[in-house]
Design an enzyme around this catalytic site. Sequence first.
Site, mmCIF file in Angstrom:
data_model
loop_
_atom_site.group_PDB
_atom_site.id
_atom_site.type_symbol
_atom_site.label_atom_id
_atom_site.label_comp_id
_atom_site.label_asym_id
_atom_site.label_seq_id
_atom_site.Cartn_x
_atom_site.Cartn_y
_atom_site.Cartn_z
ATOM 1 N N LYS A 144 0.834 -1.205 0.000
ATOM 2 C CA LYS A 144 0.000 0.000 0.000
ATOM 3 C C LYS A 144 0.866 1.251 0.000
ATOM 4 O O LYS A 144 1.790 1.388 0.798
ATOM 5 C CB LYS A 144 -0.923 0.021 1.230
ATOM 6 C CG LYS A 144 -2.061 -0.963 1.153
ATOM 7 C CD LYS A 144 -2.941 -0.901 2.391
ATOM 8 C CE LYS A 144 -3.909 0.254 2.342
ATOM 9 N NZ LYS A 144 -4.858 0.204 3.494
ATOM 10 N N LEU A 145 0.520 2.144 -0.905
ATOM 11 C CA LEU A 145 1.227 3.418 -1.051
ATOM 12 C C LEU A 145 0.203 4.546 -1.145
ATOM 13 O O LEU A 145 -0.857 4.378 -1.761
ATOM 14 C CB LEU A 145 2.075 3.417 -2.322
ATOM 15 C CG LEU A 145 3.226 2.416 -2.395
ATOM 16 C CD1 LEU A 145 3.602 2.156 -3.847
ATOM 17 C CD2 LEU A 145 4.431 2.941 -1.615
#
Length: 317
Positions: A126-127
Amino acid sequence: MTTALDQLKQYTTVVADTGDFQQLAQYQPQDATTNPSLILKAVQKDAYKPILEKTVRDHRNESTDFIIDRLLIAFGTEILKIIPGRVSTEVDARLSFDAKRSIDKAHELIKLYEAAGIERDRILIKLASTWEGIRAAETLQKEGIKCNMTLLFSLVQAAACAEAGAQLISPFVGRIYDWYKKQAGADWDEAKNGGANDPGVQSVRRIYTYYKTFGYKTEVMGASFRTTSQIVELAGCDLLTISPDLLQKLHDSNETVTRKLSPDALHDKPTERVAIDEASFRFQLNDEAMATEKLAEGIRVFAADAVKLEKLIEALR
């Protein structure tokens, strides 16, 4: 009667949004998502304190950052014992404006998972959907590391993520709803702005239609729900990640759930792609007050919870 949750699963891949993995099995989600706030919440429960304590004990002489990475992997590994699909593990929000360090952190997390015997196909990194986060995802995707783009509040963010080849995006339904409701104050009309007219629901529908119209393969996963109504209005979205509280409400409900989104029944189809060079991206994001404010707030909240987690670890040393 078939439950609302079972009906939803006919149209949409259901994902559990929690670090509390002991709750997962009863809802039988395909995937699971975590974030710094959820991990912080979990490790403060008696059931999960031993995981935190053992991780600190095993790596007492290492850096706090080193310990946090191993804590994230400990939770992800336990979650993957329960679900058949993928778990999302988030890169530190304090790296949201640093593409290189985000890439480096993703590499570290993937190596830790692989050392634990977990194949990278079961991991989503996740970014934050900043320009730098999207550039990091573009590089990682080319390396075979799949990314889940979070803190997404606008079509321009979604368009940029798709062009970068991101595996999946997580548009935040509830936080969009929160912003518009707060802006309206006493003038907010829930009957008028709920259901299909919910601004968060409309945002996801717009993104879904854009992706399907132009043939993007990036998956759309609605996230950050406040009510089951928001969830039901997005039945048919590729995936929906849902908190245990709302999963339970859907499980307890016999409400009829019908498909609301389908690639074969798109409405208000766009005619042009969104311009997503860096200057255009930054201007369009800046031009949308809700998206700008909620992205900044989201990064601050996740960063603050990372600091709180660090303090918990330091207290156990």
